[in-house]
Design a protein around this motif. Structure first.
Motif, short mmCIF file in Angstrom:
data_model
loop_
_atom_site.label_atom_id
_atom_site.label_comp_id
_atom_site.label_asym_id
_atom_site.label_seq_id
_atom_site.Cartn_x
_atom_site.Cartn_y
_atom_site.Cartn_z
N THR A 115 -78.44 -73.55 -10.05
CA THR A 115 -78.57 -72.17 -9.58
C THR A 115 -77.51 -71.86 -8.52
N THR A 116 -77.29 -72.78 -7.59
CA THR A 116 -76.25 -72.58 -6.58
C THR A 116 -74.88 -72.48 -7.24
N THR A 117 -74.63 -73.34 -8.22
CA THR A 117 -73.35 -73.29 -8.93
C THR A 117 -73.18 -71.98 -9.68
N LYS A 118 -74.25 -71.51 -10.30
CA LYS A 118 -74.23 -70.21 -10.97
C LYS A 118 -73.87 -69.11 -9.98
N ASP A 119 -74.48 -69.13 -8.80
CA ASP A 119 -74.21 -68.12 -7.78
C ASP A 119 -72.76 -68.18 -7.32
N ALA A 123 -69.73 -65.37 -7.95
CA ALA A 123 -69.01 -64.80 -6.80
C ALA A 123 -67.50 -64.95 -6.98
N VAL A 124 -67.07 -66.08 -7.52
CA VAL A 124 -65.64 -66.30 -7.76
C VAL A 124 -65.11 -65.37 -8.84
N LEU A 125 -65.79 -65.34 -9.98
CA LEU A 125 -65.30 -64.53 -11.10
C LEU A 125 -65.38 -63.03 -10.81
N ALA A 126 -66.34 -62.64 -9.96
CA ALA A 126 -66.50 -61.22 -9.62
C ALA A 126 -65.32 -60.68 -8.83
N GLN A 127 -64.48 -61.56 -8.31
CA GLN A 127 -63.28 -61.11 -7.60
C GLN A 127 -62.27 -60.46 -8.55
N GLN A 128 -62.43 -60.74 -9.86
CA GLN A 128 -61.43 -60.28 -10.82
C GLN A 128 -62.03 -59.64 -12.07
N PHE A 129 -63.31 -59.95 -12.34
CA PHE A 129 -63.93 -59.49 -13.58
C PHE A 129 -65.27 -58.82 -13.32
N GLU A 156 -67.78 -58.61 -18.51
CA GLU A 156 -66.68 -59.41 -19.08
C GLU A 156 -66.98 -60.90 -19.04
N LYS A 157 -67.63 -61.34 -17.98
CA LYS A 157 -67.99 -62.75 -17.83
C LYS A 157 -69.49 -62.87 -17.60
N LEU A 158 -70.16 -63.58 -18.48
CA LEU A 158 -71.61 -63.75 -18.42
C LEU A 158 -71.92 -65.19 -18.03
N GLY A 291 -62.86 -70.77 -12.07
CA GLY A 291 -61.96 -69.70 -11.63
C GLY A 291 -60.53 -69.96 -12.07
N LYS A 292 -60.06 -71.17 -11.89
CA LYS A 292 -58.69 -71.51 -12.28
C LYS A 292 -58.51 -71.43 -13.80
N TRP A 293 -59.53 -71.82 -14.56
CA TRP A 293 -59.47 -71.74 -16.02
C TRP A 293 -59.22 -70.30 -16.48
N PHE A 294 -59.80 -69.37 -15.74
CA PHE A 294 -59.63 -67.95 -16.07
C PHE A 294 -58.55 -67.27 -15.23
N GLU A 295 -57.69 -68.11 -14.61
CA GLU A 295 -56.50 -67.64 -13.90
C GLU A 295 -56.82 -66.73 -12.72
N VAL A 296 -57.89 -67.05 -12.02
CA VAL A 296 -58.20 -66.39 -10.75
C VAL A 296 -57.41 -67.11 -9.66
N SER A 297 -56.75 -66.38 -8.80
CA SER A 297 -55.92 -66.99 -7.76
C SER A 297 -56.78 -67.73 -6.74
N GLU A 298 -56.16 -68.68 -6.06
CA GLU A 298 -56.89 -69.43 -5.03
C GLU A 298 -57.36 -68.51 -3.91
N GLU A 299 -56.58 -67.50 -3.61
CA GLU A 299 -56.98 -66.56 -2.56
C GLU A 299 -58.26 -65.82 -2.94
N LYS A 300 -58.36 -65.42 -4.21
CA LYS A 300 -59.57 -64.74 -4.67
C LYS A 300 -60.75 -65.71 -4.75
N ILE A 301 -60.49 -66.93 -5.20
CA ILE A 301 -61.55 -67.94 -5.24
C ILE A 301 -62.08 -68.19 -3.83
N GLN A 302 -61.17 -68.32 -2.91
CA GLN A 302 -61.52 -68.52 -1.50
C GLN A 302 -62.40 -67.38 -0.99
N ALA A 303 -62.02 -66.15 -1.32
CA ALA A 303 -62.78 -64.98 -0.87
C ALA A 303 -64.16 -64.94 -1.51
N GLY A 304 -64.27 -65.35 -2.77
CA GLY A 304 -65.56 -65.34 -3.44
C GLY A 304 -66.53 -66.36 -2.87
N LEU A 305 -66.02 -67.54 -2.52
CA LEU A 305 -66.89 -68.62 -2.05
C LEU A 305 -67.38 -68.42 -0.62
#
Length: 455
Positions: A115-119, A123-129, A156-158, A291-305
């Motif tokens: 559940t934590t991983t899902k959350d 949060a990471v993918l929502a930065q871009q999708f 876009e991402k479920l 996030g990286k698999w879907f080409e989300v930048s580290e800056e966006k991943i950082q912001a999501g987490l």
């Protein structure tokens, strides 16, 4: 919901003359008649109560149509879809809806942390999708299709959480959802009573690959040898995560009670998650990998987490009115997860003393006594000053700890003695103390948490 009544009929192979009704848009789907809104599709499930008996309530709340599989006569004034089984019909409709809406599907399972991983992943993918995730613990053969049929049109991402109690359950969920990415957080001992061994649990978790697309991604913990033989013949890409020798490898920089900071190998980016413990870093590494698999930048991943929203009762920090810090982790428990929490808690900085309140871990099978006793290795009186144990199975740990802790430092209560436990814990705790509560959900330690907040 972008579905019409006729679409639902065709997708579920309804057997009655449904086309006698004019086609119309369905606005949603519910199996609880109390939640029905105008033009929803009502799904009467058969459980302890037969949902068909609530059809009048559904109609009164505005149901536009209903599945029907009862021998009782269906209402004449309501469009119904006659099906063999209403749950199977909802599942078939979910499969159709996924094909129609074509979101990318991410599936997450594991003995702990899913559940934590899902959350975190959401949060990471929502930065871009545009994202949608499993709500609460809707992660079984009812909850997963329900989640699919509730995703917003623009998704876009479920992100789907997949839970299980027995073998073949995740296999079914994976084949239903056909994920593009799948992740296993860890192999613990949850449901070992049904699966026989940790090896059996590993095999059951690997069922998540049953529907994984051929060019998809599987993410697994690098430190779990039970999974390694099971990935050898997989056609999909396999990435590992962990603190050592992993594709996505973390170096922990700082652990505090309300956050953890770390870096990943090959990057200078500093990641912060608003939860403590190296086990939560593992969860974050999965989210980073996705996030990286879907080409989300580290800056966006950082912001999501950094400020992701954690589902309630998962490693939740609370504070009483007198300043007592409470780490509530009372939703589920198995030995691996409990040990990780205790190791982290033992190192948390505090001005007062640390106290642990531990309840039974359920469904551990014939080796339950030894598994409870083994928690002894993660309890030290120089780090956790007092221990309060609760439940039949915890008596095994109590017997061992009496040789390590002084009599006044260790307390044991039977399951029927919850009020006495609450009274004792209240008497132990003082302002600036820190307490962790961990047990299977069935032990009801959330009630203890509520009482401690009143101190």
């Amino acid at each position: 919901m972008k579905l019409t009544f006729w679409e639902a009929a065709q997708a579920t192979k309804a057997t009655n003359n449904w086309n006698q009704w004019p086609d119309f848009d369905l606005t949603g789907l519910e199996f609880d008649s109390r939640l029905i809104q105008k033009n929803n599709l009502f799904v009467p499930l058969k459980g302890e109560n037969d949902g068909h008996s609530f059809i009048q309530s559904a109609v009164e709340n505005g149901a536009g149509a209903a599945f029907w599989s009862s021998a009782e006569k269906a209402p004449d004034d309501l469009p119904v879809l006659q099906v063999v089984d209403t749950l199977s019909a909802m599942q078939d409709l979910a499969v159709y809806y996924l094909k129609k809406m074509t979101p990318t599907v991410i599936a997450i399972t594991g003995s702990n942390g899913k559940t934590t991983t899902k959350d975190m992943t959401e949060a990471v993918l929502a930065q871009q999708f545009k994202t949608y995730k499993t709500q609460g613990n809707y992660n079984n053969d009812i909850g997963l299709p329900y989640t699919i049929l509730h995703m917003p049109d623009e998704t876009e991402k479920l992100i789907l959480e997949m839970g299980m109690d027995h073998a073949n359950e995740i296999d079914f969920l994976s084949r239903l959802a056909h994920p593009d990415v799948a992740a296993i957080t860890m192999i613990g001992e949850a449901h070992i009573e049904n699966l026989g061994s940790r090896a059996g649990i590993a095999k059951a978790k690997m069922e998540i690959t049953a529907g994984l697309i051929a060019n998809g991604l599987l993410i697994i913990p690098a430190d779990e040898p039970l999974l390694m033989p099971l990935i050898k013949k997989l056609p999909q890409t396999v990435n590992t995560f962990g603190l050592e020798k992993a594709d996505c490898q973390a170096e922990i920089i700082e652990v505090q009670k309300e956050y953890t900071t770390f870096k990943i190998k090959g990057s200078s980016t500093l990641f912060t998650i608003p939860v403590p413990g190296k086990y939560n870093v593992g969860n974050a590494l999965i989210a980073i990998t996705i996030g990286k698999w879907f080409e989300v930048s580290e800056e966006k991943i950082q912001a999501g987490l950094v400020d992701f929203q954690l589902t309630k009762n998962r490693t939740e920090w609370l504070k009483s009115s007198t300043g007592i810090e409470i780490l509530s982790d009372v939703y589920n428990a198995n030995p691996t997860a409990m040990n990780l929490v205790l190791d982290s808690f033992s190192q948390m900085p505090t001005q007062g003393k640390r106290v642990a309140v531990l309840g039974d871990m359920l469904e551990l099978g014939p080796d339950s006594t030894n598994m409870h006793a083994s928690v002894n290795e993660h309890l030290n009186p120089t780090e956790i000053a007092e221990v309060v144990l609760y439940g039949t199975e915890m008596h095994a740990l109590y017997k061992i700890l009496t040789s390590k802790y002084q009599e006044k430092q260790i307390h044991y209560f039977k399951k029927e003695e919850k009020e006495a436990l609450i009274k004792t814990v209240k008497s132990i705790l003082e302002p600036e103390d820190m307490v962790v509560l961990k047990a299977s959900n069935g032990m009801g330690l959330n009630e203890v948490v509520t009482k401690l907040l009143e101190i």
